[in-house]
Design an enzyme around this catalytic site. Structure first.
Site, PDB file in Angstrom:
ATOM      1  N   ASP A 270       0.879  -1.156   0.000  1.00  0.00           N
ATOM      2  CA  ASP A 270       0.000   0.000   0.000  1.00  0.00           C
ATOM      3  C   ASP A 270       0.925   1.216   0.000  1.00  0.00           C
ATOM      4  O   ASP A 270       2.117   1.118   0.288  1.00  0.00           O
ATOM      5  CB  ASP A 270      -0.938  -0.013   1.219  1.00  0.00           C
ATOM      6  CG  ASP A 270      -2.156   0.865   0.972  1.00  0.00           C
ATOM      7  OD1 ASP A 270      -3.188   0.627   1.620  1.00  0.00           O
ATOM      8  OD2 ASP A 270      -2.090   1.766   0.112  1.00  0.00           O
TER       9      ASP A 270
HETATM   10  C1  GLC Z   1      -4.445   4.233  -0.360  1.00  0.00           C
HETATM   11  C2  GLC Z   1      -5.285   3.019  -0.098  1.00  0.00           C
HETATM   12  C3  GLC Z   1      -5.220   2.007  -1.200  1.00  0.00           C
HETATM   13  C4  GLC Z   1      -5.037   2.732  -2.522  1.00  0.00           C
HETATM   14  C5  GLC Z   1      -3.664   3.361  -2.504  1.00  0.00           C
HETATM   15  C6  GLC Z   1      -3.380   4.184  -3.758  1.00  0.00           C
HETATM   16  O1  GLC Z   1      -3.884   4.737   0.804  1.00  0.00           O
HETATM   17  O2  GLC Z   1      -5.138   2.361   1.154  1.00  0.00           O
HETATM   18  O3  GLC Z   1      -6.442   1.256  -1.169  1.00  0.00           O
HETATM   19  O4  GLC Z   1      -5.159   1.814  -3.601  1.00  0.00           O
HETATM   20  O5  GLC Z   1      -3.449   4.147  -1.354  1.00  0.00           O
HETATM   21  O6  GLC Z   1      -4.205   5.309  -3.796  1.00  0.00           O
END
Ligand code: GLC
Length: 730
Positions: A270
């Site tokens: 993430d």
């Molecule tokens: C965010 C989310 C994830 C998302 C990523 C990119 O913090 O937790 O679900 O795909 O970052 O935006």
């Protein structure tokens, strides 16, 4: 446009053997790609032999906000990603600055809980195919969805992005979604692995749970994503699990995901979830996205400074890190590229087509749940000369808020739009806001008085309220159903309870429509309301679907994918957990008793049960038979539409272990089928259950166990509306 740039990489050194791969049509379903695995592996071997260490390291971390590093010299493209689970997010450019003036509107699909509420596997596939097609059009290699974390507490801000409280329904809806996306030549990304079930301090929270809960509740969706959906990528969650960051967990990533489940794709972190170089390099995280570097403060960050950046080159060169660890990561990234034909000419994808909008509409049609109906619905259009519509959610657009799942909707039909579209000139539709959406939001006596005056004498009255994602589309305004925040309670905000009570006092026939990602505390007015409808965030066509259901042009068929408790204190995540909801230490002592598994085992009555959803018709269940032959139990039942309008029913099959040596839930969903029947028509359904359907995870033997003995099969219209049951002995 982006694809032509990607093909630019083809000018790089591509040995002839790759060309037949480059000429492939859209990526074949995973099983076919597996048949070609030897060719893909050979192609990967060839590239690996040519890559320098610096180039390999460049590939295992971000090269911009939503891309991983490519190697132009060898024609290796960047992997281009986009959120989100229910629509392709608008363009962020390379460094989190929204691109203006580009064609980046999207089909705004109903959110995850709405998709799950359809209990329609085919719609899971259709949902994924829309997402994959539009991601492909926008030049995306990976769409960052589905979100399949289990809905454990009603307060989790991101429940709306996820699917359900039940592991089987989670798996069944996830598989179709993933196949739909990947059959469009785009990689899906099962997220967030694992146990990201709240937003409170999500980058610091540590989750503890027993192996039974892990294997019986929290892993099955991911296991199905890998083994049945063939998902190409998985996103490691922010939180810690048993003390290790999920993005650094060898237990989770190497042990469970890659070894036990056999996942051979790429694990993406993430954003900013990687916190330590050595832990990340040694664990099975293949790509570090986002950075805890102050992204914007430093302008476009030096991506080489990422934890899995240039420092890894130094560590390999000084013998601290074995290059084989880097190679494993790069191979998985290259495998993902080949699987989506990233080196070749890809199908163009499609942009907001009428077919995509039709699918968004069908999902909304089948997602809306009729929770309560004392004969009030459907409304009679010809008798409705005046309609009063009340509530800020009747006119509010939700697509652009909520966090990373935000969508620049091509359009969004609100409930008021939908009602006006349907009723046209034949009905005078009035609107009263009723409450204001603001952080200070309390009840407003003037607004209530105006709304009451309107519903008082109207032929029909419809209230549309519930939750929202936030006050604007900006992150710092996220609230209620949104990323990086949780709800503070199940209470309706903005003084809605007081308003609803006033409306029902003025016109007892006022229909109550609730939008949002999950349960609401309705105690103050639930008994007085004759009709209550759960509309979720039903996507761009939601207003039209809701209008058709309220006026009977469509028979509702949605079923709750999670339990609606009477009050928060009844939720097992709050009643059984020894750690507070806002605690950095989250110990899931509710264990396997999540959702209806708890309510039914502990005999706590919910407001509305898992699997509940009413229809304008009725269904009879007869002739249950249960036979067992070898390792398969065959369950058959006849279902009849006993009413006078056509409708769809979700026939649910639950299993109960009558004599287990260790505690098991009162029932567990193990099969379901949605059927559509004309009035008077019947259909015989047959379900085949294998040993897995009766087994539990033995955390002493660390394996699934089927304990011989008597089992009960329960078949019904919801987890608490069982129509037929029978026993058999294994
Ligand atoms: C965010 C989310 C994830 C998302 C990523 C990119 O913090 O937790 O679900 O795909 O970052 O935006």
């Amino acid at each position: 446009m982006i694809h032509s740039l990607k093909n630019y990489f083809l000018l790089g050194m591509l040995a002839l053997p790759f060309l037949f791969l480059a000429c492939e049509g859209p990526t074949a379903p995973v099983e076919e790609a597996t048949e070609k695995a030897p060719d893909i592996e050979a192609a990967i071997d060839s590239l690996m032999s040519q890559l320098t260490l610096e180039e390999k390291v460049h590939m295992i971390h971000a090269s911009s906000a939503f891309t991983s590093g490519g190697v132009e010299r060898l024609g290796i493209p960047e992997l281009i990603m986009s959120d989100g689970p229910h629509g392709v997010r608008h363009e962020h450019g390379r460094d989190w600055v929204k691109d203006e003036g580009v064609r980046d509107s999207s089909t705004y699909l109903p959110v995850g809980t709405a998709l799950a509420a359809t209990w329609n596997r085919d719609l899971g596939y259709a949902f994924g195919s829309v997402l994959g097609s539009e991601a492909n059009y926008r030049g995306k290699d990976i769409i960052l969805g589905p979100g399949l974390n289990i809905i454990r507490s009603p307060l989790n801000g991101r429940n709306f992005e996820y699917l359900t409280e039940d592991p089987y329904l989670n798996a069944e809806m996830t598989v179709g979604y993933i196949k739909g996306v990947q059959d469009q030549g785009v990689a899906a990304c099962a997220k967030h692995f694992v146990a990201n079930n709240l937003e409170y301090e999500r980058e610091q929270v540590n989750v503890e749970m027993g192996d039974r809960a892990l294997y019986e509740i929290y892993l099955p969706g991911f296991k199905a994503a890998v083994q049945e959906g063939g998902v190409y990528t998985v996103m490691a969650a922010y939180n810690k699990f048993r003390g290790d960051y999920c993005a650094h967990s060898e237990y989770l990533l190497d042990g469970i995901l890659k070894t036990e489940f056999g996942f051979d794709g790429a694990v993406i972190s993430d954003w900013n979830a990687v916190k330590n170089t050595m832990e990340a390099v040694n664990a099975g995280i293949d790509l570090e996205m986002g950075s805890d570097l102050p992204m914007l403060a430093m302008g476009p960050p030096d991506y080489g400074k990422f934890h899995m950046g240039d420092t890894v080159v130094t560590l390999v060169n000084n013998g601290t890190v074995d290059v084989a660890l880097v190679d494993k990561k790069v191979r998985r990234l290259l495998r993902t590229m080949y699987r989506i034909n990233a080196f070749g000419e890809r199908e163009p994808g499609a942009y907001n087509t009428p077919e995509h909008q039709r699918i968004a509409r069908q999902i909304a049609d089948e997602a809306i749940v009729l929770l309560k109906n004392d004969g009030m619905l459907p409304l009679e259009q010809s008798a409705t000369k005046t309609l009063a519509v009340v509530g800020a959610n009747a006119t509010r657009k939700h697509a652009g808020a909520g966090g990373s799942s935000q969508v620049k909707a091509f359009y969004e039909v609100t409930p008021l739009d939908g009602l006006q579209n349907l009723l046209g000139e034949g009905t005078a539709v009035s609107y009263a806001e009723g409450y204001t959406v603001s952080r200070e939001g309390g009840s407003d006596a003037d607004l209530i008085a105006a709304a009451v005056a309107q519903v008082k004498d109207a032929d029909a009255a419809i209230y549309v309220g519930g939750w929202i994602h936030g006050f604007t589309d900006e992150w710092n305004d996220n609230a209620y159903d949104a990323e990086a925040t949780d709800k503070e309670s199940m209470e309706l905000p903005f003084g809605q309870d007081e308003l609803i009570e006033a409306l029902l006092a003025a016109n007892p026939n006022t229909v109550i429509v609730l939008m949002g990602g999950g349960p609401i505390d309705m105690r103050k007015w639930q008994g007085k309301a004759k009709s209550i409808v759960q509309a979720w965030y039903p996507g761009m066509e939601g207003g039209n679907a809701l209008a058709d259901i309220l006026f009977g042009n469509l028979n509702p068929s949605g079923k709750l994918p999670m339990t609606f408790p009477v009050k928060l204190e009844d939720s097992p995540a709050h009643k059984l957990a020894v750690t507070g909801f806002e605690s950095l230490e989250q110990n899931y002592t509710d264990g396997i008793f999540v959702g209806y598994r708890y309510f039914d085992s502990y005999e706590v009555a919910p407001a509305f049960a898992f699997g509940h959803g009413l229809s304008y018709t009725s269904f009879g269940y007869d002739n249950l038979t249960i036979t067992k032959e070898d390792g398969t139990v065959t369950v058959s039942v006849d279902v009849t539409n006993t009413g006078d309008v056509k409708g769809a029913e979700v026939v649910q099959v639950y299993v109960k272990d009558d004599e287990a040596n260790l505690e098991r839930p009162a029932k567990e969903l193990k099969a379901f089928q949605k059927i559509k029947l004309e009035p008077g028509a019947s259909q015989s359904l047959t379900f085949e259950l294998d040993e897995d359907a009766f087994s539990y995870y033995d955390d002493k033997q660390n394996k699934w166990v089927l304990e011989p003995g008597t089992f009960t099969i329960l078949v019904g219209s919801s987890s608490r509306d069982i129509r037929q049951e029978g026993q058999f002995t294994w």
